[in-house]
Design a protein around this motif. Structure first.
Motif, mmCIF file in Angstrom:
data_model
loop_
_atom_site.group_PDB
_atom_site.id
_atom_site.type_symbol
_atom_site.label_atom_id
_atom_site.label_comp_id
_atom_site.label_asym_id
_atom_site.label_seq_id
_atom_site.Cartn_x
_atom_site.Cartn_y
_atom_site.Cartn_z
ATOM 1 N N CYS A 6 6.023 5.445 -2.232
ATOM 2 C CA CYS A 6 4.744 5.978 -2.120
ATOM 3 C C CYS A 6 3.965 4.876 -3.110
ATOM 4 O O CYS A 6 4.367 4.635 -4.141
ATOM 5 C CB CYS A 6 4.906 7.283 -2.941
ATOM 6 N N THR A 8 -0.138 3.932 -4.554
ATOM 7 C CA THR A 8 -1.509 4.456 -5.018
ATOM 8 C C THR A 8 -2.527 3.069 -4.520
ATOM 9 O O THR A 8 -2.136 2.187 -4.715
ATOM 10 C CB THR A 8 -1.677 4.802 -6.597
ATOM 11 N N ASN A 9 -3.588 3.520 -4.726
ATOM 12 C CA ASN A 9 -4.842 2.631 -4.374
ATOM 13 C C ASN A 9 -5.798 2.855 -5.485
ATOM 14 O O ASN A 9 -6.283 3.699 -5.857
ATOM 15 C CB ASN A 9 -5.407 2.954 -2.909
ATOM 16 N N ILE A 35 -2.667 -2.425 -5.222
ATOM 17 C CA ILE A 35 -1.819 -1.237 -5.255
ATOM 18 C C ILE A 35 -1.353 -1.070 -6.498
ATOM 19 O O ILE A 35 -1.269 -1.911 -7.620
ATOM 20 C CB ILE A 35 -0.399 -2.016 -4.728
ATOM 21 N N ASP A 39 3.554 0.765 -8.735
ATOM 22 C CA ASP A 39 4.185 1.056 -7.334
ATOM 23 C C ASP A 39 4.629 -0.254 -6.750
ATOM 24 O O ASP A 39 5.473 -0.240 -6.040
ATOM 25 C CB ASP A 39 3.140 1.494 -6.540
ATOM 26 N N HIS A 61 0.928 6.538 1.675
ATOM 27 C CA HIS A 61 -0.078 6.708 0.769
ATOM 28 C C HIS A 61 -1.000 7.905 1.093
ATOM 29 O O HIS A 61 -1.303 8.088 2.259
ATOM 30 C CB HIS A 61 -1.065 5.437 0.863
ATOM 31 N N ILE A 71 -2.334 -0.835 2.291
ATOM 32 C CA ILE A 71 -1.220 -0.437 2.776
ATOM 33 C C ILE A 71 -0.732 -1.589 3.530
ATOM 34 O O ILE A 71 0.768 -1.891 3.775
ATOM 35 C CB ILE A 71 -1.795 0.602 3.924
ATOM 36 N N ARG A 84 -0.322 7.175 6.339
ATOM 37 C CA ARG A 84 -1.338 7.613 5.341
ATOM 38 C C ARG A 84 -1.747 9.052 5.742
ATOM 39 O O ARG A 84 -2.285 9.185 6.655
ATOM 40 C CB ARG A 84 -2.355 6.730 5.350
#
Length: 245
Positions: A6, A8-9, A35, A39, A61, A71, A84
């Protein structure tokens, strides 16, 4: 071995942050996204395990379309496919519920993520996911080795480190030095363009939290330089201005 990582952005750590809508929303204009650094460690270790044991690695995500470049980068680094969940998450519970829903559908052996995101820093999503799935979760994990369905992990605890032997499935929140960050090569970048990225709608949940207002940290005050030999002035300033003595 089925692995789910998993990601994150999040805004780059050098980005200048401002807010809109009466300071209730982040102003995304001109902000560079990456990213989440923790992560990245989880992704790197996931790729290494896939290469060692075989199987598949899926990236997940929870976010909107502006995260697609990150991604695709994860796919270029070594993930086989991506999912997503098309939503703008407002709290950790919502994010964890979406991850758990996807995980139930696909029965992953190992779920990896960063110990926390670097925007909200809640550090609770891995624990929530583990509880929702009914499987053990551990964080922050600094070492992960697999022998069949048995994992040996090392994690930080108050006052030291702890080594555990546990059985899959697991949910782990990762940090350095579990692996070294990986940089996508040209072949990876080219193949990432054709790897599947599935967009799914979120599981409906009642909104549990909503931001009232965001504020920036107070600006740093002026720095006063005191000559090394003038201890009396330093003590006086600590007493009268800083008020710490």
């Amino acid at each position: 071995m089925k692995i789910l990582v998993c990601i994150t952005n999040v805004p780059d750590t050098t980005a200048k942050i401002s807010f809109t809508d009466n300071d209730t929303k982040l102003n995304k204009n001109g902000v560079q996204y990456i990213i989440g650094p923790y992560d990245d460690y989880a992704l790197a270790r996931g790729v290494e395990i896939k290469e060692q044991t075989g199987g598949t690695l899926t990236v997940l995500h929870v976010g909107e379309a502006d995260a697609d470049p990150q991604i695709r980068k994860a796919l270029a680094i070594g993930a086989d496919d991506a999912i997503r969940v098309n939503a703008d998450p407002q709290d950790s519970y919502f994010t964890a519920a979406q991850i758990a829903h996807i995980a139930r559908q696909n029965s992953y052996d190992l779920i990896l993520m960063g110990r926390e995101s670097i925007d909200f820093n809640s550090g609770v999503v891995h624990g929530l996911v583990g509880e929702m799935l009914g499987v053990p979760s551990y964080s922050p994990v600094m070492k992960l080795e697999l022998n069949g369905t048995t994992a040996t992990i090392a994690r930080e605890i108050d006052g030291g480190k702890e080594t555990l032997t546990v059985t899959l499935p697991l949910v782990l929140g990762c940090q350095e030095p579990i692996a070294e960050w990986k940089i996508p090569n040209m072949r990876g970048i080219m193949t990432a363009r054709t790897k599947p990225l599935q967009v799914v709608e979120p599981v409906g949940l009642d909104e549990m939290t909503a931001p009232e207002k965001f504020t920036l940290p107070a600006p740093k005050g002026a720095c006063k330089m005191i000559p090394a030999e003038d201890a009396a002035s330093l003590i006086r300033l600590l007493q009268t201005e800083a008020k710490v003595l």
